[in-house]
Enzyme design. Structure first.
Site, PDB file in Angstrom:
ATOM      1  N   LYS A   1       0.769  -0.934  -0.033  1.00 39.84           N
ATOM      2  CA  LYS A   1      -0.050  -0.037  -0.002  1.00 39.84           C
ATOM      3  C   LYS A   1       0.786   1.249  -0.006  1.00 39.84           C
ATOM      4  CE  LYS A   1      -3.898  -1.955   2.334  1.00 39.84           C
ATOM      5  NZ  LYS A   1      -4.805  -1.924   3.486  1.00 39.84           N
TER       6      LYS A   1
ATOM      7  N   HIS B   1       2.721   7.745   7.880  1.00 36.92           N
ATOM      8  CA  HIS B   1       3.939   7.095   7.939  1.00 36.92           C
ATOM      9  C   HIS B   1       5.026   7.803   8.063  1.00 36.92           C
ATOM     10  CE1 HIS B   1       1.140   4.067   5.932  1.00 36.92           C
ATOM     11  NE2 HIS B   1       1.245   3.576   7.542  1.00 36.92           N
TER      12      HIS B   1
ATOM     13  N   HIS C   1       2.163   6.796   3.235  1.00 38.10           N
ATOM     14  CA  HIS C   1       1.655   8.155   3.313  1.00 38.10           C
ATOM     15  C   HIS C   1       2.244   8.944   4.273  1.00 38.10           C
ATOM     16  CE1 HIS C   1      -0.879   6.656   6.703  1.00 38.10           C
ATOM     17  NE2 HIS C   1      -1.305   5.827   5.996  1.00 38.10           N
TER      18      HIS C   1
HETATM   19  N1  ARG Z   1       0.441  -0.383   9.711  1.00 34.94           N
HETATM   20  C1  ARG Z   1      -0.565   0.567  10.479  1.00 34.94           C
HETATM   21  C2  ARG Z   1      -1.153   1.596   9.530  1.00 34.94           C
HETATM   22  O1  ARG Z   1      -0.412   1.958   8.463  1.00 34.94           O
HETATM   23  C3  ARG Z   1       0.214   1.135  11.547  1.00 34.94           C
HETATM   24  C4  ARG Z   1       0.666   0.264  12.361  1.00 34.94           C
HETATM   25  C5  ARG Z   1       0.656   0.914  13.798  1.00 34.94           C
HETATM   26  N2  ARG Z   1       1.130   0.128  14.941  1.00 34.94           N
HETATM   27  C6  ARG Z   1       0.546  -0.764  15.525  1.00 34.94           C
HETATM   28  N3  ARG Z   1       0.972  -1.541  16.421  1.00 34.94           N
HETATM   29  N4  ARG Z   1      -1.001  -0.845  15.359  1.00 34.94           N
HETATM   30  O2  ARG Z   1      -2.077   2.280   9.797  1.00 34.94           O
END
Ligand code: ARG
Length: 606
Positions: A162, A168, A165
């Protein structure tokens, strides 16, 4: 990743100064302003019995403009009128080498530190903690608050296949700062990147890969190729429901551990990580461990669900299971889908349990956008309800949105688009000044570093929770409070040695006549430099990088105000010139330390 303890400080308070008592929680060998505060606390405690030095110490605050330290008398809740209390202190006060004077203004007492002592101790301390440490690394600003404690910091955590963004990007920037900050405060830090490497989208990609996949494109740039496939197969799924069914069936096979179904996924994951690592390295950021949603064990999640069921927290909804947190105003959340597959929330619950078993952390921080406030609150609550004592040591460091980030070519989907755009906008900016531009040794690399600095500073300049609008021109300008401005300030300080070779080698500050630093501009810089260890401690409490950024700007402004009057080149008195040079070099070292804490590489030339 065990960290050695901070060695003994190479700086100690000189014995020729009036002796001061020790106060718990202070460490003048690493923050010499502590000594000045202790001296103030002692004066007040001596005058206002039964106050203790420790009690008063808590009330010695930085003063407003023009004052070094200020004490608000009412906070001690002593009997008697404030004016009388103040008078007692004034009567008892004796100027010495720590404190030069005290003034009384309504409920406040303002104290002024002895300038010669400030100059000498602060510059000496910075020099010792920058060049003479046992670790051979600069330590000014560091402390041992976290000694013997371990923190896990999870940040960045993009989703494979994905887009990367701005959410991140913020997590990456703020998380890297926190990792540096905790290290500087003596914690044993483990940084984790928790990849979104599991979920139905991988079923979709598997289906799409059969149609659109290319081994070569994958090897060239896995992140890019997987996203392309994801976009195409999603479009297919819009038109044909069968695609989604196939994808779900495929993902179910992955969840069941079917090797055949997992084979490609493994390659995708690995190649994506390789690419990410390269990009993070350009940002001067690294992770101790790449983990991800896929790594959370099924047994852990099953056991957790079972326990929740036994506790009566689970209800069934049409074949799915959900946990009811309405009592805590956290709604109801699905923890297992109808087809038995796990979801994001379940994986976070299981992931935290496994991390505790493996690392026995004293604290774990999740750097995640505030859009996920509810999600984090839910799984923290579930873990607490399950009776895990360590659940109270989980912390969500959140942040607001970034608006309007796009490049000249369009919307941003990859991290390397952001990096490249920053470099190229910066490069154009630099080219506007032909003369300067031609003097730069490696313009590409310099543009990249300054560009990245611009992005990071814009991101960390305000409180985390604020939203901000991404603006390339503003963040990459040399004017105003920007990243390039800070780099410029550092470069200018670094040029002093090159421009004044006749003063080199410069003796350590202790060998210089620092009493020649008499200008108010010089004093302002010295005092600011002295506050840096406190600025670091405050950041640890607030988890706000903006405190460090603000410090860097204040310091840079103070330096530029001094530049015209407190000159080195052209100063006839060599003693004076050397003392001034030492002042600027200390400023360079501290500004450099602040920038490094923010994960920025300070530049020597541009
Ligand atoms: N991969 C997730 C996202 O892009 C963020 C992860 C955040 N960390 C967690 N332990 N939930 O939305």
């Amino acid at each position: 990743a065990n960290r050695p303890k901070l060695g003994p400080s190479p700086f100690s308070v000189p014995a020729d100064l009036p002796k001061l008592p020790e106060v718990p929680g202070t460490d003048p060998t690493r923050c010499v302003l502590d000594s000045f505060r202790i001296s103030i606390a002692k004066t007040i405690a001596d005058a206002l019995e039964p106050l203790t030095i420790e009690q008063v110490y808590q009330g010695v605050d930085y003063g407003k403009k023009g004052e070094d330290f200020t004490v608000a008398l009412p906070r001690f809740r002593l009997p008697g009128k404030v004016d009388e209390l103040a008078k007692k202190v004034l009567d008892k006060f004796q100027p010495d080498d720590w404190i030069e004077s005290v003034t009384h203004d309504r409920a406040f007492l303002h104290f002024k530190c002895r300038t010669t002592t400030l100059n000498r101790l602060i510059l000496d301390q910075i020099h010792a903690l920058t060049y003479d440490t046992e670790s051979k690394k600069p330590e000014y600003g560091s402390n041992d608050l976290g000694e013997g404690k371990r923190v896990i910091i999870e940040y960045s955590s993009p989703n494979i296949a994905k887009s990367f963004h701005v959410g991140h990007l913020r997590s990456t920037i703020i998380g890297a700062f926190l990792a540096n900050l905790y290290k500087a405060c003596g914690w044993d830090v483990l940084s984790l990147n928790y990849l979104g490497d599991w979920g139905t989208q991988f079923g979709l990609i598997a289906v799409g890969f059969e149609k659109y996949g290319s081994q070569q494109a994958l090897e060239e740039n896995a992140i890019k190729h997987l996203l392309e496939i994801y976009v195409k197969v999603n479009a297919d799924a819009e038109k044909d429901p069968k695609v989604r069914e196939d994808a779900a069936a495929w993902f179910k096979r992955m969840e069941d551990g079917d090797e055949e179904a997992l084979k490609n996924w493994r390659v995708w994951r690995e190649l994506s990580i390789k690419k990410y690592e390269e990009e993070y390295a350009r940002l001067n950021i690294h992770f101790d461990e790449y983990t991800g949603e896929s790594k959370v064990g099924a047994q852990t999640m099953d056991a957790a669900l079972k326990k929740l069921q036994e506790m009566g927290l689970i209800e069934e909804d049409n074949g799915a299971l959900r946990v009811n947190l309405e009592k805590y105003k956290l709604g109801k959340a699905v923890v297992r889908k109808r087809d038995g597959t796990s979801i994001y929330l379940t994986r976070d619950i299981g992931g935290a349990i496994e991390r505790y078993e493996k690392y026995k952390f004293d604290k774990m921080i999740y750097v995640v956008a505030s859009q996920q406030d509810l999600h984090l609150a839910q799984f923290f609550k579930v873990l607490e309800l399950m009776g895990y004592d360590w659940a109270k040591n989980l912390e969500h460091v959140n942040y607001g949105l970034v608006l309007g980030m796009s490049t000249r070519k369009g919307t941003v989907v990859f991290l390397d688009q952001i990096i490249r755009e920053a470099a190229s906008v910066m490069h154009d900016q630099m080219r506007k000044n032909e003369e300067k531009y031609s003097a730069i040794e490696d313009p590409e690399q310099t543009a990249l570093e300054i560009g990245i600095t611009g992005v990071k500073i814009q991101d960390m300049a305000a409180k985390r929770i604020n939203n901000y609008t991404f603006n390339w021109d503003r963040m990459l300008s040399f004017e105003g409070d920007t990243g390039p401005y800070l780099q410029y300030a550092h470069v200018r300080l670094s040029s002093i040695e090159r421009k004044n070779p006749e003063l080199l080698p410069l003796p350590a500050p202790s060998q210089l006549n620092l009493a020649t630093l008499v200008e108010p501009q010089a004093r302002e810089i010295v005092f600011l430099l002295g506050t840096y260890p406190d600025v670091v401690k405050t950041a640890l409490k607030t988890h706000e990088p903006s405190g460090i950024v603000t410090f860097a700007f204040r310091l840079s402004h103070a330096i530029s105000s001094a530049w015209e009057t407190v000159i080195v080149k052209g100063e006839q008195d060599r003693e004076k010139a050397k003392a001034r040079m030492a002042l600027y070099l200390s400023a360079r070292d501290v500004l450099g330390a602040a920038l490094r804490l923010l994960s920025i590489k300070p530049l020597e030339r541009m």
